[in-house]
Enzyme design. Structure first.
Site, mmCIF file in Angstrom:
data_model
loop_
_atom_site.group_PDB
_atom_site.id
_atom_site.type_symbol
_atom_site.label_atom_id
_atom_site.label_comp_id
_atom_site.label_asym_id
_atom_site.label_seq_id
_atom_site.Cartn_x
_atom_site.Cartn_y
_atom_site.Cartn_z
ATOM 1 N N ASN A 253 0.877 -1.165 0.000
ATOM 2 C CA ASN A 253 0.000 0.000 0.000
ATOM 3 C C ASN A 253 0.920 1.222 0.000
ATOM 4 O OD1 ASN A 253 -1.729 2.071 0.562
ATOM 5 N ND2 ASN A 253 -2.689 1.107 2.342
ATOM 6 N N ARG B 294 -2.575 -1.996 -3.410
ATOM 7 C CA ARG B 294 -3.803 -1.230 -3.201
ATOM 8 C C ARG B 294 -3.706 0.000 -4.100
ATOM 9 N NH1 ARG B 294 -5.078 3.179 1.305
ATOM 10 N NH2 ARG B 294 -7.249 3.494 0.771
ATOM 11 N N ARG C 80 -11.800 15.002 8.747
ATOM 12 C CA ARG C 80 -12.588 15.409 7.568
ATOM 13 C C ARG C 80 -14.028 15.713 7.970
ATOM 14 N NH1 ARG C 80 -11.036 10.416 3.797
ATOM 15 N NH2 ARG C 80 -9.413 9.916 5.291
ATOM 16 N N HIS D 293 -12.913 2.871 0.154
ATOM 17 C CA HIS D 293 -12.959 1.769 1.148
ATOM 18 C C HIS D 293 -13.630 0.515 0.571
ATOM 19 C CE1 HIS D 293 -13.009 4.796 4.742
ATOM 20 N NE2 HIS D 293 -11.772 4.399 4.490
ATOM 21 N N GLU E 239 -8.210 -5.883 4.445
ATOM 22 C CA GLU E 239 -8.068 -5.477 3.043
ATOM 23 C C GLU E 239 -6.887 -6.182 2.371
ATOM 24 O OE1 GLU E 239 -8.547 -1.626 4.963
ATOM 25 O OE2 GLU E 239 -9.216 -0.880 3.019
#
Ligand code: ADP
Length: 416
Positions: free
Chosen positions: A7, A91, A240, A180, A384
């Site tokens: 990743n 990823r 966020r 996601h 993941e």
């Protein structure tokens, strides 16, 4: 088959190395502060081997070579040669409308990834840099890309379009993509296994971490998700804002005399739990301060719970029902307080809570709804990396089978 999962961020590389025979993680770690003289390299092997170094790491090429050196290190390594790495899975954040599933990376895929840089300027370029670094370090080893957006490619137009002039979609591909996806896919597939096969199963998956999103998943397909064109839309997150009336932006810009870049930084880095509480973006600290009676921490927690409740309600309406709700991500997996509060506030859906299971962190994957609950509620730790490794394995096997099937023809052609 052994697979390396990477990743790659702009200044970091997170990695896991898996043996796909038993899906065991043989080693994992991360490289941070790439480009700096005091970059950090961390490695942990499954037998307790550990490396932690602060050292200059110039770029992603050096970072990837360091990972390979650690994996093959005489003392700490888990393989004797890089030849034991069958494939590398990456990823990749944004697949735009081009990718609805994982792919083997070839020249054409790299070209498309470059074309998507505009849609994800912070994420896709380092993803590609990582791919090129592996190409240089492990020439000929197949690489696979798994996209954060891919699982949501099944969203219908009504869910993915914004009510902007249609030309904005046609000309600039402005639409909701969602993110996601790999996590929503993993936990929804796992929930379907745990709940048993049922036709038209309606799930709401809640990935709540530093970044948070929900997905409405019907019959295994994402039909809506809370993040949009960028990962800023939807839930209140660590830093966020999630949903805000876009009319606020020009107003604040003129009142505060700030630029577009500053507004963007405010929305992405100084809002959410941090912005409301003024304390932290970290849910653990918010909960701690809330217990100490801090009103702003309580407000941040309550706002997050309220937004979560509204999205769950919206997705139950979008699917005309809900059979299961899944919590995952750092907060989703580890905050019984938030789960309890939101589930109690959703009693109109016929949800009851198994309080013991909700509090029992040690049990990991578990059902936390009561036996009489009309909706099953599950905590499912996300994975993941495992999804990326499985997709990479499957694509490499397909590629090898394809080659095996083509080879006799080629031989035949040459012989003729
Ligand atoms: P990322 O989105 O970066 O992958 P994570 O999924 O690791 O992030 O989630 C990080 C969030 O999980 C942080 O807000 C952290 O406070 C929260 N978290 C971790 N452990 C707990 C806990 N025990 N209780 C409440 N929140 C927790």
């Amino acid at each position: 088959m052994k697979i390396l999962v990477l990743n790659c961020g702009s200044s970091s590389v997170k990695y896991q190395f898996l043996d796909m025979q038993d899906e065991k993680v043989l080693a994992k770690g991360k490289v941070e502060r790439i480009g700096m003289d005091d970059a950090i390299f961390e490695y942990k092997g499954s037998a307790g081997q550990e490396i932690k170094e602060v050292t200059p790491i110039l770029d992603h090429n050096v970072a990837v070579r360091k990972v390979l050196a650690a994996l093959t290190d005489k003392e700490h390594g888990v393989i004797s040669s890089p030849d034991e790495i069958t494939a590398v899975g990456h990823r990749v954040v944004h697949g735009g409308e081009a990718f609805s599933g994982s792919v083997i990376i070839d020249h054409e895929v790299k070209r498309t990834l470059r074309a998507l840089f505009d849609l994800a300027p912070l994420h896709n370029p380092p993803n590609l840099t990582g791919i090129l670094a592996v190409e240089a370090a492990l020439p000929g080893v197949p690489q696979c890309g798994t996209f954060d957006t891919a699982f949501h490619s099944t969203m219908p137009e009504v869910a993915y379009l914004y009510a902007l002039p249609y030309a904005m979609y046609k000309r600039h591909k402005v639409r909701r993509y969602g993110f996601h996806g790999t996590s929503h896919r993993y936990v929804s597939e796992r929930a379907m296994q745990l709940m048993g096969p049922r036709p038209n199963l309606k799930l709401i998956t809640c990935h709540l971490g530093n970044g948070s999103s929900l997905a409405a998943v019907m019959d295994g397909k994402s039909v809506d998700t809370s993040m949009g064109f960028t990962p800023l839309e939807g839930m209140i997150m660590g830093t966020r804002s999630g949903d805000v009336d876009p009319g606020v932006f020009p107003y604040i810009m003129s009142r505060e005399e700030i630029s577009m870049a500053e507004i963007s930084s405010m929305l992405n880095k100084h809002s959410g739990l941090l912005g409301i509480s003024g304390i932290s973006s970290d849910m653990r600290q918010i909960e701690e301060e809330m217990e100490n009676g801090n009103p702003r921490a309580k407000l941040a927690f309550d706002m997050l719970e309220y937004r979560l409740r509204k999205y769950i309600g919206a997705y139950a309406a979008a699917m005309n029902g809900v059979d299961g709700i899944v919590f995952t991500g750092g907060i989703g997996e580890n905050s019984p307080v938030l789960r309890e509060k939101v589930l109690r506030n959703l009693s109109f859906l016929g949800i009851t809570l198994d309080e013991v299971a909700n509090l029992d962190r040690a049990r990991g994957e578990r059902r936390i709804s009561g036996p009489d609950s009309k909706v099953e509620v599950w905590v499912i730790p996300t994975n993941e990396e495992l999804v990326i490794a499985r997709d990479t394995r499957d694509l490499v096997l397909q590629m090898q089978q394809g080659k095996d099937q083509r080879e006799p023809d080629l031989v035949g052609t040459t012989a003729d």
